[in-house]
Scaffold this active site. Structure first.
Site, PDB file in Angstrom:
ATOM      1  NE  ARG A   1     -28.125   7.476 -31.901  1.00 22.24           N
ATOM      2  CZ  ARG A   1     -27.565   7.829 -30.752  1.00 22.24           C
ATOM      3  NH1 ARG A   1     -27.615   7.007 -29.737  1.00 22.24           N
ATOM      4  NH2 ARG A   1     -26.945   8.980 -30.626  1.00 22.24           N
TER       5      ARG A   1
ATOM      6  NE  ARG B   1     -39.585  16.523 -32.539  1.00 20.06           N
ATOM      7  CZ  ARG B   1     -38.291  16.837 -32.587  1.00 20.06           C
ATOM      8  NH1 ARG B   1     -37.807  17.519 -33.623  1.00 20.06           N
ATOM      9  NH2 ARG B   1     -37.491  16.487 -31.611  1.00 20.06           N
TER      10      ARG B   1
ATOM     11  NE  ARG C   1     -18.192   2.049 -40.424  1.00 17.96           N
ATOM     12  CZ  ARG C   1     -17.706   1.757 -41.628  1.00 17.96           C
ATOM     13  NH1 ARG C   1     -17.090   0.593 -41.841  1.00 17.96           N
ATOM     14  NH2 ARG C   1     -17.802   2.632 -42.617  1.00 17.96           N
TER      15      ARG C   1
ATOM     16  CD  GLU D   1     -18.384  12.599 -37.895  1.00 12.27           C
ATOM     17  OE1 GLU D   1     -18.561  13.755 -37.448  1.00 12.27           O
ATOM     18  OE2 GLU D   1     -19.003  11.614 -37.481  1.00 12.27           O
TER      19      GLU D   1
ATOM     20  CE1 TYR E   1     -24.485   6.041 -31.308  1.00 15.36           C
ATOM     21  CE2 TYR E   1     -25.752   4.659 -32.787  1.00 15.36           C
ATOM     22  CZ  TYR E   1     -25.201   5.867 -32.482  1.00 15.36           C
ATOM     23  OH  TYR E   1     -25.365   6.910 -33.364  1.00 15.36           O
TER      24      TYR E   1
HETATM   25  N1  UDP Z   1     -28.904   8.840 -39.981  1.00 18.65           N
HETATM   26  C1  UDP Z   1     -29.073   8.940 -41.355  1.00 18.65           C
HETATM   27  N2  UDP Z   1     -29.166  10.176 -41.914  1.00 18.65           N
HETATM   28  C2  UDP Z   1     -29.081  11.310 -41.188  1.00 18.65           C
HETATM   29  C3  UDP Z   1     -28.903  11.207 -39.793  1.00 18.65           C
HETATM   30  C4  UDP Z   1     -28.826   9.965 -39.225  1.00 18.65           C
HETATM   31  O1  UDP Z   1     -29.116   7.927 -42.061  1.00 18.65           O
HETATM   32  O2  UDP Z   1     -29.165  12.398 -41.757  1.00 18.65           O
HETATM   33  C5  UDP Z   1     -28.838   7.479 -39.399  1.00 18.65           C
HETATM   34  C6  UDP Z   1     -27.412   6.932 -39.378  1.00 18.65           C
HETATM   35  O3  UDP Z   1     -27.464   5.540 -39.581  1.00 18.65           O
HETATM   36  C7  UDP Z   1     -26.957   7.254 -37.973  1.00 18.65           C
HETATM   37  C8  UDP Z   1     -28.236   7.034 -37.193  1.00 18.65           C
HETATM   38  O4  UDP Z   1     -29.275   7.513 -38.046  1.00 18.65           O
HETATM   39  O5  UDP Z   1     -25.915   6.407 -37.563  1.00 18.65           O
HETATM   40  C9  UDP Z   1     -28.296   7.743 -35.849  1.00 18.65           C
HETATM   41  O6  UDP Z   1     -28.082   9.124 -36.042  1.00 18.65           O
HETATM   42  P1  UDP Z   1     -27.441  10.058 -34.922  1.00 18.65           P
HETATM   43  O7  UDP Z   1     -27.545  11.452 -35.364  1.00 18.65           O
HETATM   44  O8  UDP Z   1     -28.028   9.681 -33.619  1.00 18.65           O
HETATM   45  O9  UDP Z   1     -25.900   9.588 -34.999  1.00 18.65           O
HETATM   46  P2  UDP Z   1     -24.613  10.081 -34.151  1.00 18.65           P
HETATM   47  O10 UDP Z   1     -24.717  11.548 -33.987  1.00 18.65           O
HETATM   48  O11 UDP Z   1     -24.637   9.307 -32.873  1.00 18.65           O
HETATM   49  O12 UDP Z   1     -23.481   9.690 -35.026  1.00 18.65           O
END
Ligand code: UDP
Length: 383
Positions: free
Chosen positions: A173, A177, A249, A300, A348
């Site tokens: 996701r 970069r 979750r 959160e 998801y």
């Molecule tokens: N993630 C992480 N560290 C971060 C950001 C994201 O480990 O700083 C991982 C984490 O497992 C998360 C996934 O990447 O569930 C996807 O991130 P995203 O920001 O898309 O999550 P959302 O905003 O949908 O909760």
């Protein structure tokens, strides 16, 4: 058209599919157990501070699908918004998603793009096959040091399991970069609805062919009495959870207020394993065109979702997949019901994909009815 269609759920799926059916001349009842529309993208202006709060956590609209972008712009005025996230690790703040600044900050270097690419290539652990899980994907993409610093602890807190048990798609996701672009998303269209998502969804539902019933919890038994039901509630709830509960979750938000600007950005991640929360959201930064003296923030926390909790993220580990396969097989054998959305298909889903699939589901229904065919249980397969 005499069909009596019931849409269970007034979130994005139910609203978008309901609207498309109403515009095609069907009469649709949209029912939701909650007192508001928009499901988990519900927004509400805080009476005390004036800040528009993303009640169920951050929702940022981004898409590469121009049809979906045009669609949402029919129902809301979108303001330019560019999501930027920072992450606080071991008392230092870094840029997210991983970009050239993060790499240079973390390793104390001043690498140019090609140098950084070569440097990360040296650290990467590509493995002999395609990455089979989140951890292998991370090691192949960025190497162990960055993975353990920014992803391992955060992911364990977020998902409650080792990253090696999670699908690689979760990590995919996020972009990585080798320049200084820190836009959290790579899509060409991104923005925030000026008056919030709830207002946008209310406008989608505002059609003479739609009867909206809020505060109504529909049981599968009641739903079956209709000619057709679109079910955007949990797939396993349709079957009374009789083969077990699909894992989710849930999130707990610890709300606090502050004056001025508390953290300087919308989302600050906290990947350290010894910090109990995953991130802090400062809601006023979602509306940079507004100005507020006071600020509303959410710490959160993620945990396993109990029977009475709000499901947020489908877990989809091996055990869930077997259970999902069983429910999906039974769902396909049903007639008169179509399962929709994040809960209905146990995936998801981002908002744009949810909208595209809801439009597709309505189109599929209309075509099936016109041709006298049975309506499929899934327009988007859960497996
Ligand atoms: N993630 C992480 N560290 C971060 C950001 C994201 O480990 O700083 C991982 C984490 O497992 C998360 C996934 O990447 O569930 C996807 O991130 P995203 O920001 O898309 O999550 P959302 O905003 O949908 O909760």
């Amino acid at each position: 058209m005499s069909d009596d269609i019931l849409m269970v759920g007034a979130g994005l799926s139910g609203a978008v599919a309901g609207r498309a059916l109403a515009e095609a001349g069907f009469r649709v009842t949209v029912a939701d157990a909650r007192a508001h529309v928009a499901g988990n993208c519900h927004t509400e202006r805080c009476a005390e501070t004036g800040v528009m709060v993303h009640v169920h956590g951050p929702h940022i609209f981004h898409t590469g699908n121009e049809t979906v972008w045009d669609y949402v712009n029919r129902f809301a005025r979108f303001r330019p918004y560019r999501h930027q996230v920072r992450t606080t690790l071991g008392g230092k703040v870094y840029a997210m998603p991983i970009n050239l600044l993060t790499i240079n900050q973390f390793f104390g270097r001043a690498l140019r793009p090609d140098e950084a690419r070569a440097f990360i290539n040296e650290q990467a652990e590509p493995g002999s096959e395609a990455p089979r899980n989140f951890e292998e994907q991370a090691l192949a993409m960025m190497g162990r040091a960055l993975y353990e610093a920014f992803f391992k602890g955060y992911t364990e807190k977020q998902w409650g399991c080792p990253p090696s048990a999670l699908p690689a798609s979760i990590l995919k996701r996020l972009p990585m970069r080798f320049n200084y672009d820190d836009n959290y998303f790579a899509h060409p269209f991104q923005g925030m609805p000026e008056e919030g998502y709830t207002e946008m969804v209310a406008r989608i539902l505002d059609h003479p062919g739609i009867a909206l019933q809020l505060g109504r919890r529909v049981t599968p038994q009641e739903a079956r009495a209709h000619d057709h039901v679109f079910w955007s509630g949990p797939l396993d709830a349709w079957f009374g959870h009789d083969a077990g509960r699909l894992g989710y979750r849930t999130l707990d938000f610890e709300r606090f207020t502050a004056s001025g600007d508390w953290q300087g950005c919308a989302v600050m991640n906290w990947p350290d394993a010894d910090v109990p929360f995953t991130r802090i959201t400062e809601h006023k930064h979602f509306a940079p065109w507004e100005s507020h003296e006071q600020s509303v923030l959410y710490r959160e926390y993620s945990r396993a979702c109990g029977a009475e909790d709000t499901p947020y993220y489908p877990i989809r580990l091996a055990a869930e997949k077997a259970m999902l396969a069983e429910y999906a097989t039974r769902a396909r054998a049903e007639t008169g019901v179509t399962f929709l959305g994040r809960l209905g298909t146990y995936r998801y889903l981002d908002m744009d994909v949810t909208i595209a699939e809801a439009l597709e589901a309505a189109r599929g229904f209309i075509a099936a009815r016109a041709e006298g065919r049975a309506v499929p249980a899934f327009m988007a397969e859960p497996l």
